[in-house]
Scaffold this motif. Structure first.
Motif, PDB file in Angstrom:
ATOM      1  N   THR A 125       0.670  -0.938  -0.043  1.00  0.00           N
ATOM      2  CA  THR A 125       0.110   0.063  -0.056  1.00  0.00           C
ATOM      3  C   THR A 125       0.409   1.174   0.279  1.00  0.00           C
ATOM      4  O   THR A 125       0.518   2.450  -0.340  1.00  0.00           O
ATOM      5  CB  THR A 125      -0.854   0.170   1.340  1.00  0.00           C
ATOM      6  OG1 THR A 125      -0.193   0.058   2.338  1.00  0.00           O
ATOM      7  CG2 THR A 125      -2.007  -1.118   0.586  1.00  0.00           C
TER       8      THR A 125
ATOM      9  N   ARG B 290       0.538   6.570  -6.402  1.00  0.00           N
ATOM     10  CA  ARG B 290      -0.738   8.177  -6.691  1.00  0.00           C
ATOM     11  C   ARG B 290      -0.425   9.140  -6.202  1.00  0.00           C
ATOM     12  O   ARG B 290      -0.902   9.950  -7.012  1.00  0.00           O
ATOM     13  CB  ARG B 290      -1.752   7.440  -6.033  1.00  0.00           C
ATOM     14  CG  ARG B 290      -2.421   5.872  -5.949  1.00  0.00           C
ATOM     15  CD  ARG B 290      -3.214   5.455  -7.472  1.00  0.00           C
ATOM     16  NE  ARG B 290      -3.092   4.588  -8.274  1.00  0.00           N
ATOM     17  CZ  ARG B 290      -4.232   4.669  -7.439  1.00  0.00           C
ATOM     18  NH1 ARG B 290      -5.069   4.237  -6.316  1.00  0.00           N
ATOM     19  NH2 ARG B 290      -4.802   2.899  -7.550  1.00  0.00           N
TER      20      ARG B 290
ATOM     21  N   GLU C  95      -9.960  13.457 -10.540  1.00  0.00           N
ATOM     22  CA  GLU C  95      -9.770  12.047  -9.909  1.00  0.00           C
ATOM     23  C   GLU C  95      -7.899  11.524  -9.707  1.00  0.00           C
ATOM     24  O   GLU C  95      -7.898  11.003  -8.660  1.00  0.00           O
ATOM     25  CB  GLU C  95      -9.976  11.522 -11.291  1.00  0.00           C
ATOM     26  CG  GLU C  95     -11.279  11.346 -11.730  1.00  0.00           C
ATOM     27  CD  GLU C  95     -11.479  10.884 -13.052  1.00  0.00           C
ATOM     28  OE1 GLU C  95     -10.826  10.114 -13.517  1.00  0.00           O
ATOM     29  OE2 GLU C  95     -12.681  10.638 -13.594  1.00  0.00           O
TER      30      GLU C  95
ATOM     31  N   ARG D 179      -8.482  11.859  -5.596  1.00  0.00           N
ATOM     32  CA  ARG D 179      -8.948  11.020  -4.600  1.00  0.00           C
ATOM     33  C   ARG D 179      -8.158   9.909  -4.769  1.00  0.00           C
ATOM     34  O   ARG D 179      -7.856   9.346  -4.000  1.00  0.00           O
ATOM     35  CB  ARG D 179     -10.099  10.769  -6.096  1.00  0.00           C
ATOM     36  CG  ARG D 179     -11.295  10.031  -5.202  1.00  0.00           C
ATOM     37  CD  ARG D 179     -11.816   9.726  -5.662  1.00  0.00           C
ATOM     38  NE  ARG D 179     -10.880   8.878  -7.708  1.00  0.00           N
ATOM     39  CZ  ARG D 179     -12.114   9.069  -7.822  1.00  0.00           C
ATOM     40  NH1 ARG D 179     -12.917   9.137  -8.690  1.00  0.00           N
ATOM     41  NH2 ARG D 179     -12.155   7.898  -9.447  1.00  0.00           N
ATOM     42  N   ASP D 180      -7.641   9.281  -6.320  1.00  0.00           N
ATOM     43  CA  ASP D 180      -6.824   8.387  -5.843  1.00  0.00           C
ATOM     44  C   ASP D 180      -5.515   8.014  -4.938  1.00  0.00           C
ATOM     45  O   ASP D 180      -5.476   6.942  -4.051  1.00  0.00           O
ATOM     46  CB  ASP D 180      -5.737   8.101  -7.514  1.00  0.00           C
ATOM     47  CG  ASP D 180      -6.908   7.508  -8.322  1.00  0.00           C
ATOM     48  OD1 ASP D 180      -7.920   6.986  -7.969  1.00  0.00           O
ATOM     49  OD2 ASP D 180      -6.809   7.517  -9.117  1.00  0.00           O
TER      50      ASP D 180
ATOM     51  N   ASP E 285      -5.678  10.400  -2.153  1.00  0.00           N
ATOM     52  CA  ASP E 285      -5.695   9.821  -0.727  1.00  0.00           C
ATOM     53  C   ASP E 285      -6.795   8.304  -0.606  1.00  0.00           C
ATOM     54  O   ASP E 285      -6.472   7.847   1.233  1.00  0.00           O
ATOM     55  CB  ASP E 285      -7.602  10.643  -0.668  1.00  0.00           C
ATOM     56  CG  ASP E 285      -7.165  12.172  -0.736  1.00  0.00           C
ATOM     57  OD1 ASP E 285      -5.795  12.351  -0.425  1.00  0.00           O
ATOM     58  OD2 ASP E 285      -8.039  12.804  -1.009  1.00  0.00           O
ATOM     59  N   VAL E 286      -7.791   7.937  -1.458  1.00  0.00           N
ATOM     60  CA  VAL E 286      -8.039   6.379  -0.934  1.00  0.00           C
ATOM     61  C   VAL E 286      -6.801   5.843  -1.291  1.00  0.00           C
ATOM     62  O   VAL E 286      -6.121   4.211  -0.310  1.00  0.00           O
ATOM     63  CB  VAL E 286      -8.496   6.060  -2.091  1.00  0.00           C
ATOM     64  CG1 VAL E 286      -8.759   4.371  -2.518  1.00  0.00           C
ATOM     65  CG2 VAL E 286      -9.670   6.776  -2.515  1.00  0.00           C
ATOM     66  N   ALA E 287      -4.983   5.553  -1.722  1.00  0.00           N
ATOM     67  CA  ALA E 287      -3.881   5.185  -1.401  1.00  0.00           C
ATOM     68  C   ALA E 287      -3.433   5.387  -0.209  1.00  0.00           C
ATOM     69  O   ALA E 287      -3.463   4.494   0.873  1.00  0.00           O
ATOM     70  CB  ALA E 287      -3.429   5.569  -2.081  1.00  0.00           C
ATOM     71  N   LYS E 288      -3.486   6.363   0.994  1.00  0.00           N
ATOM     72  CA  LYS E 288      -3.233   7.168   1.362  1.00  0.00           C
ATOM     73  C   LYS E 288      -4.654   6.119   2.951  1.00  0.00           C
ATOM     74  O   LYS E 288      -3.711   5.811   4.057  1.00  0.00           O
ATOM     75  CB  LYS E 288      -3.093   8.722   1.831  1.00  0.00           C
ATOM     76  CG  LYS E 288      -2.614   9.252   1.651  1.00  0.00           C
ATOM     77  CD  LYS E 288      -2.491  11.014   1.265  1.00  0.00           C
ATOM     78  CE  LYS E 288      -1.075  11.707   1.073  1.00  0.00           C
ATOM     79  NZ  LYS E 288      -1.828  13.276   1.099  1.00  0.00           N
ATOM     80  N   ALA E 289      -5.327   5.933   2.668  1.00  0.00           N
ATOM     81  CA  ALA E 289      -6.123   5.330   3.359  1.00  0.00           C
ATOM     82  C   ALA E 289      -5.983   4.206   3.859  1.00  0.00           C
ATOM     83  O   ALA E 289      -6.182   3.030   4.833  1.00  0.00           O
ATOM     84  CB  ALA E 289      -8.222   5.769   3.256  1.00  0.00           C
ATOM     85  N   ASP E 290      -5.607   3.638   2.804  1.00  0.00           N
ATOM     86  CA  ASP E 290      -5.335   2.065   2.526  1.00  0.00           C
ATOM     87  C   ASP E 290      -3.439   1.807   3.449  1.00  0.00           C
ATOM     88  O   ASP E 290      -3.742   0.267   4.117  1.00  0.00           O
ATOM     89  CB  ASP E 290      -4.631   1.870   0.970  1.00  0.00           C
ATOM     90  CG  ASP E 290      -6.742   1.753   0.384  1.00  0.00           C
ATOM     91  OD1 ASP E 290      -7.300   1.794   0.423  1.00  0.00           O
ATOM     92  OD2 ASP E 290      -6.245   1.592  -1.014  1.00  0.00           O
TER      93      ASP E 290
END
Length: 393
Positions: free
Chosen positions: A148, A155, A178, A181-182, A184-189
């Motif tokens: 991750t 990202r 987009e 957003r990708d 931010d999702v990678a940071k959450a993962d």
């Protein structure tokens, strides 16, 4: 001729009767005088004897001053042990091994018995597998974190490029959004993956705790001696299915054998720890074992009014038998110089004072005196009330 004879005979009867009466009167008077004289002589003899005996010296026995008199207190008791334990298993199962029996001496840590362990060994293996699984889960979580983080780096780079292109108006703002957003999702993962590592570590800790628990239970299937001891009794046999807490052996600690003496409260006041004592066992009446007072019970028996005193032999017999009757003599004092009188010679003795007969200036007298110690042979020490020169009868 007949008439003369008759007349002579009839004429002598009055004279004879008169003479007999006179003689009787003289005898009666003489008897009365003699009786009165005898009674008078007897009275004089009794009075003289009484006066003679009243002033005649009488030999009596008086109490002499005694020196170095030991004062001992007697107690009847039994042989006991200070440390007595009924040991058993904390779990239940079938007994598969017994390594000790009545009379054996065992050292601390010696294996005394074992239980069947098949079921518990299976549980231990299962918990060990859970530990391995938790360790693998941690490794998997760590790899996932690496993955991750790599995606996050990719990202982030892509998002920067998109943002630069938007500023130069090469790409549309929608593509830039987009890309953000990708990222931010990678940071959450990454955060989720890192949390998975903590969860896996917690699971590993729980699995290890469960393993330790199961191993402790397995260890409880083995009974070891908690101290150096002598086996007094074995309660179970091989193959017996026991419950948790059932006693398997009764042990007493080596060197903890002593004698428990019950001493009357009226005699126990002078007993202290460390005083010398003598112990005589019922099975060995010809031997006397020296001992010392080790403990005095705080609570007395409310029924028998006796105090519990524990004494320990300096050199105990090789063989002992718990519960055997023992006679204990405790030396509480030594009277260097004392006047002792038998308790039977004391009038109105109440435990501290009484009245005794004394010889003072050659005459008998009664004195109220105070007493101290009482010896083993029931003699009382006079401590007050005896005048100088007086001797106790």
């Amino acid at each position: 001729m007949l008439e003369r004879t008759t007349a002579r005979t009839s004429g002598s009867k009055p004279a004879r009767a008169s003479w007999l009466s006179a003689m009787k009167a003289q005898v009666v008077m003489l008897g009365k005088r003699t009786g009165a004289l005898v009674i008078a002589v007897l009275l004089i003899a009794v009075a003289a004897g009484y006066a003679f005996l009243s002033y005649w010296p009488v030999t009596v026995t008086v109490a002499e001053v005694s020196v170095n008199v030991p004062v001992r207190v007697f107690g009847l008791g039994t042989v006991e042990a200070r440390v007595v334990s009924k040991v058993g298993f904390e779990v239940g199962a079938a007994v598969t091994e017994l390594n000790a029996d009545h009379g054996d001496t065992v050292s601390r840590g010696t294996v005394l018995a074992r239980l069947q362990t098949t079921q518990q060994e299976a549980k231990l293996a299962r918990s060990k597998a859970a530990v391995l699984s938790a360790e693998a889960a941690i490794k998997k979580a760590e790899v996932n974190v690496t993955k991750t983080r790599a995606i996050l780096a990719q990202r982030v780079t892509a998002n920067r490029r998109k943002q630069q292109l938007v500023e130069s108006r090469v790409t549309s703002p929608q593509l830039a959004e987009e890309a953000q957003r990708d990222e931010d999702v990678a940071k959450a993962d990454v955060l989720v993956a890192e949390s998975d590592i903590e969860v896996a570590k917690a699971q590993l800790s729980d699995a290890r705790s469960q393993y330790d628990y199961e191993k402790a239970i397995l260890d409880q299937h083995t009974l070891v001696a908690p101290f150096d001891a002598v086996v007094v009794e074995r309660h179970k046999e091989l193959g017996t299915v026991i419950k948790a807490g059932d006693p398997i052996f009764t042990l007493i600690a080596l060197g903890s054998v002593w004698a428990l003496a019950y001493v009357d409260e009226s005699r126990a006041g002078g007993i202290k720890e460390g005083q010398q004592a003598e112990v005589r066992l019922r099975s060995l009446p010809q031997q006397v074992f020296s001992a010392k007072v080790m403990r005095i019970g705080i609570e007395s028996d409310r029924v028998t009014e006796e105090r519990r005193v524990y004494v320990k032999c300096d050199v105990c017999p090789v063989r002992f038998h718990l519960g055997e009757q023992a006679e204990i003599l405790i030396q509480v004092a030594v009277l260097e110089k004392a006047t002792l009188v038998p308790e039977a010679a004391v009038i109105g003795y109440d435990g501290s004072k009484g009245t005794v007969w004394t010889v003072e200036s050659g005459r008998l007298a009664r004195r109220a005196v105070a007493f101290g110690h009482r010896t083993q042979d029931s003699r009382l020490q006079i401590v007050a009330g005896l005048p100088d020169g007086a001797q106790v009868l």
